[in-house]
Design a protein around this motif. Sequence first.
Motif, PDB file in Angstrom:
ATOM      1  N   ASN A  13      32.433  37.349  28.634  1.00  0.00           N
ATOM      2  CA  ASN A  13      33.590  36.903  29.413  1.00  0.00           C
ATOM      3  C   ASN A  13      33.467  35.470  29.904  1.00  0.00           C
ATOM      4  O   ASN A  13      34.372  34.981  30.587  1.00  0.00           O
ATOM      5  N   ARG A  14      32.357  34.800  29.560  1.00  0.00           N
ATOM      6  CA  ARG A  14      32.151  33.412  29.983  1.00  0.00           C
ATOM      7  C   ARG A  14      32.352  33.264  31.491  1.00  0.00           C
ATOM      8  O   ARG A  14      33.144  32.461  31.982  1.00  0.00           O
ATOM      9  N   ILE A  15      31.626  34.090  32.229  1.00  0.00           N
ATOM     10  CA  ILE A  15      31.783  34.145  33.682  1.00  0.00           C
ATOM     11  C   ILE A  15      30.414  34.289  34.325  1.00  0.00           C
ATOM     12  O   ILE A  15      29.528  34.956  33.766  1.00  0.00           O
ATOM     13  N   LEU A  16      30.216  33.638  35.503  1.00  0.00           N
ATOM     14  CA  LEU A  16      28.917  33.710  36.160  1.00  0.00           C
ATOM     15  C   LEU A  16      29.069  33.461  37.660  1.00  0.00           C
ATOM     16  O   LEU A  16      29.532  32.393  38.074  1.00  0.00           O
ATOM     17  N   PRO A  17      28.694  34.446  38.507  1.00  0.00           N
ATOM     18  CA  PRO A  17      28.654  34.184  39.955  1.00  0.00           C
ATOM     19  C   PRO A  17      27.554  33.154  40.256  1.00  0.00           C
ATOM     20  O   PRO A  17      26.433  33.272  39.737  1.00  0.00           O
ATOM     21  N   ILE A  18      27.863  32.146  41.057  1.00  0.00           N
ATOM     22  CA  ILE A  18      26.889  31.079  41.318  1.00  0.00           C
ATOM     23  C   ILE A  18      26.532  30.926  42.787  1.00  0.00           C
ATOM     24  O   ILE A  18      25.584  30.233  43.118  1.00  0.00           O
ATOM     25  N   LEU A  19      27.274  31.556  43.683  1.00  0.00           N
ATOM     26  CA  LEU A  19      26.949  31.462  45.106  1.00  0.00           C
ATOM     27  C   LEU A  19      27.488  32.683  45.823  1.00  0.00           C
ATOM     28  O   LEU A  19      28.628  33.103  45.590  1.00  0.00           O
ATOM     29  N   LEU A  20      26.657  33.249  46.686  1.00  0.00           N
ATOM     30  CA  LEU A  20      27.044  34.456  47.418  1.00  0.00           C
ATOM     31  C   LEU A  20      26.653  34.287  48.876  1.00  0.00           C
ATOM     32  O   LEU A  20      25.513  33.967  49.186  1.00  0.00           O
ATOM     33  N   ASN A  21      27.630  34.456  49.781  1.00  0.00           N
ATOM     34  CA  ASN A  21      27.303  34.477  51.204  1.00  0.00           C
ATOM     35  C   ASN A  21      28.096  35.590  51.865  1.00  0.00           C
ATOM     36  O   ASN A  21      28.750  36.394  51.185  1.00  0.00           O
ATOM     37  N   GLU A  22      28.060  35.647  53.189  1.00  0.00           N
ATOM     38  CA  GLU A  22      28.666  36.780  53.888  1.00  0.00           C
ATOM     39  C   GLU A  22      30.192  36.789  53.801  1.00  0.00           C
ATOM     40  O   GLU A  22      30.815  37.819  54.016  1.00  0.00           O
ATOM     41  N   GLU A  23      30.794  35.653  53.469  1.00  0.00           N
ATOM     42  CA  GLU A  23      32.250  35.570  53.451  1.00  0.00           C
ATOM     43  C   GLU A  23      32.847  35.607  52.055  1.00  0.00           C
ATOM     44  O   GLU A  23      33.910  36.173  51.850  1.00  0.00           O
ATOM     45  N   LYS A  24      32.178  34.985  51.089  1.00  0.00           N
ATOM     46  CA  LYS A  24      32.792  34.866  49.765  1.00  0.00           C
ATOM     47  C   LYS A  24      31.749  34.807  48.669  1.00  0.00           C
ATOM     48  O   LYS A  24      30.568  34.598  48.915  1.00  0.00           O
ATOM     49  N   ILE A  25      32.232  34.987  47.441  1.00  0.00           N
ATOM     50  CA  ILE A  25      31.404  34.804  46.264  1.00  0.00           C
ATOM     51  C   ILE A  25      32.097  33.784  45.373  1.00  0.00           C
ATOM     52  O   ILE A  25      33.298  33.878  45.123  1.00  0.00           O
ATOM     53  N   ARG A  26      31.356  32.771  44.949  1.00  0.00           N
ATOM     54  CA  ARG A  26      31.913  31.728  44.077  1.00  0.00           C
ATOM     55  C   ARG A  26      31.562  32.066  42.635  1.00  0.00           C
ATOM     56  O   ARG A  26      30.403  32.365  42.317  1.00  0.00           O
ATOM     57  N   VAL A  73      26.009  28.203  61.815  1.00  0.00           N
ATOM     58  CA  VAL A  73      26.672  29.430  61.359  1.00  0.00           C
ATOM     59  C   VAL A  73      25.756  30.172  60.403  1.00  0.00           C
ATOM     60  O   VAL A  73      25.130  29.562  59.526  1.00  0.00           O
ATOM     61  N   LEU A  74      25.660  31.499  60.550  1.00  0.00           N
ATOM     62  CA  LEU A  74      24.802  32.314  59.686  1.00  0.00           C
ATOM     63  C   LEU A  74      25.520  32.678  58.388  1.00  0.00           C
ATOM     64  O   LEU A  74      26.691  33.048  58.397  1.00  0.00           O
ATOM     65  N   TYR A  75      24.792  32.573  57.266  1.00  0.00           N
ATOM     66  CA  TYR A  75      25.321  32.943  55.954  1.00  0.00           C
ATOM     67  C   TYR A  75      24.348  33.901  55.278  1.00  0.00           C
ATOM     68  O   TYR A  75      23.129  33.694  55.308  1.00  0.00           O
ATOM     69  N   ASP A  76      24.887  34.971  54.639  1.00  0.00           N
ATOM     70  CA  ASP A  76      24.059  35.848  53.812  1.00  0.00           C
ATOM     71  C   ASP A  76      23.619  35.074  52.572  1.00  0.00           C
ATOM     72  O   ASP A  76      24.432  34.447  51.894  1.00  0.00           O
ATOM     73  N   ILE A  77      22.330  35.146  52.260  1.00  0.00           N
ATOM     74  CA  ILE A  77      21.789  34.425  51.120  1.00  0.00           C
ATOM     75  C   ILE A  77      21.279  35.389  50.050  1.00  0.00           C
ATOM     76  O   ILE A  77      21.663  35.300  48.886  1.00  0.00           O
TER      77      ILE A  77
END
Length: 573
Positions: free
Chosen positions: A91-104, A220-224
Motif C-alpha cells: 500500500n506504499r504506506i508507513l506510520p512515522i510518528l506516534l504520540n498521545e494525540e495523533k499518528i503521522r 507537554v507530555l507526549y507518548d513515545i
Amino acid sequence: MAYQSLETRIGRILIQNAALKEEQLEEVLRLQKETKKKLGELLIEKNYIRPEDIGKALSVQLGIPYVEDLKANEIDPLCVEGLNIQFCRENRILPILLNEEKIRVAVSDPFNNNAIDAIRLLHQDKEIEIVITLDGKMDDAINRTFERSENVIKGLEEEAEDYNVDIDETVDLLESGDDEAPVIRFVNSLLFRAVKDKASDVHIEPFEKNTTVRFRIDGVLYDIYTVPKSLHAAIASRIKVMGDLNIAEKRSPQDGRVKVKIASRDIDIRLSTVPVNFGERIVMRLLDKSAVVLDLKTLGFAKKDIDIVSELTSKKYGIFLVTGPTGSGKSTTLSACLKRICSPERNIITVEDPVEYQLPGVGQIAVNAKVGLSFANGLRSILRQDPDVVMVGEIRDGETAEIAINASLTGHLVLSTLHTNDAPGAITRIADMGIEPFLISSSIVGVLAQRLIRKLCDSCATAYKATDDDLMSAKMTWEDFYARYGKRNFLFRKQQGCSQCRFTGYAGRSAIYELMRITDPIRHMILTSDDANNIRKQAIKEGMVSLRQSALDKLVLGQTTLEEVVRLTQLEG
C-alpha cells in the motif's frame, strides 16, 4: 471524470511550479487516454518533470504536507507495531510518528483510502495526519523501520528470557559482559532521541499489560513508545545501574544522577524511581548544558523588565524571589541574574539542589541529605564565608526563610525561589512559614513570578484574523485590546506543524512573568497583613504587568497561540 479533472489541475500546478510546458501537458494528457497510466508516471517517463515535482504538486493541490526524505533512523521503530511489512509495501504506506494525540502516516498515494482507514482502525483514539512522500523513498524506509522494530522488541524479549527477568527479579545487565546488549541499546537510543527532541523529562511508566514511555517536550507530555510489560524490569535495571542505585531495592523511592555525553554534548540526568502497582516508575530529568543560554533577553524578558531586575539584583542587601511551579524556569532565571552581576569585586556563593548550571566565578554548593547538608545548614555555612551575594536554591521551610531574612538584614543580597502561583502569593507563603510581617516588609525588595509559554514554530505558523470568540476565550474585549495596544483589529497566529517542529507547531519556550517591586505602599500593606489580592491590585496600579497580560503581549507579537495563553493563565480568571 473527476479524477481526470484532478490530474489536469495538478498539471496546471506543475506548469506554474515545475517548469512544465503547456504543450508537454497536452501531449501527456492525450497519451494518458490511450495508455490509462497516471499523469505523473507519464510525465516522469518523458523526463518532463522530476519525481519530487509530483509529490509537491499533490501537496499543493490537496493541502497535505510533503516530506522529501524519510530518514529511517528518525522513525520510531514502535510506530509499526500491529502492522506487517507486506501491508506497508503493497500500500506504499508507513506510520512515522506516534504520540498521545495523533499518528503521522507517510503515503506515496494519498488516494489509497482503504490503507489509510486500516491505520485509522488500528489507532481509533488518535488523529490521523497524512504526509506525502516519494514512492522511491518508501521501500528503504519500510525495510529499515521494520528491521529496527523487530530487532528492538525481539532482542529485548530474548534478553529478558535469557536472564529470567521478571517484575520480582532484577538482574544487573552490565554483568552480562556484552556492551551491545539489546536493553543497553534501547536505553541509549531512548536517551539519544530525548536529547534530539529536546525533551526535558523522560517518563517510564509500568501498567498492567505494558510500559509506556513519554517525553515532556516544551512543557507537554507526549507518548513515545509502548513496550511489553515483560521488558520493564530489564529497562529499569539498566537505568538504575547507570544512576548507581540499588537494583535489588524496589520497595522504596530512590534518587540518583547520571552524566552522559551524547553527540559531544554533556547531559546531566536527575533520576527518580518510585514503586507503583505494577513495578517501578522512573522519571529522568535531562539538562543539556550546551543548549542553555543564561541571558534574560534570550529567555524572553523585555528590556524595561531586565533593567528592573538588574536594579533589584544590584542592591547591597535584601531578598529577591523568583516564584512559580516546578519546571517554570526559576533556576535558569536566577542563574542568568547571577551571571549578570558576577564580578571579581563580589563574593557570590550558592547552595542548590542540585547544581544545575556551572557559573564561572561563583562558589556553588550542592545539597547532600546523606551528610546533613540541607538548605538551612548550607546557608549558615555560607554566611561564615564573607559573601556579598547568596543564592539559595529554594526556601522550603521557616528555618531557611528566617536565616535568609537575617542574612539580608545584615548586609547580604539573597536570591531564592518559592513555589507560589503569583508574585503577591510569595508574601503570604513566607508569612505562613511563621515569619513576622515587619521582617518580610523590611527584607524583600522584589518578587518575580514566571511560567514558560510555548513559542510558535516560525517555519509553519499561519496568521488569522482574531474573532469575538477568541477575545471571549481570553476573557478580554476589543476595548481592552484597544486600551492596551491602540488598535482593534489583530492578526493572531496559530500552529500548523512541520518537520522542523516535529509536527507539534511549537518550537521552544519563552518566559511570561509578573514583576512586583516592593514599594512603600506595598510595604505598608505587608506590615498590616493585608491579603494577597489587595497587594496584587496595588502592584498592578503601580505598573505591574500580570502573567495573563504578559502572555497576551506575546500573543499580539505573534510569538504564541491563544490556546497557550488560556492554558497557562487560566487561574487568573
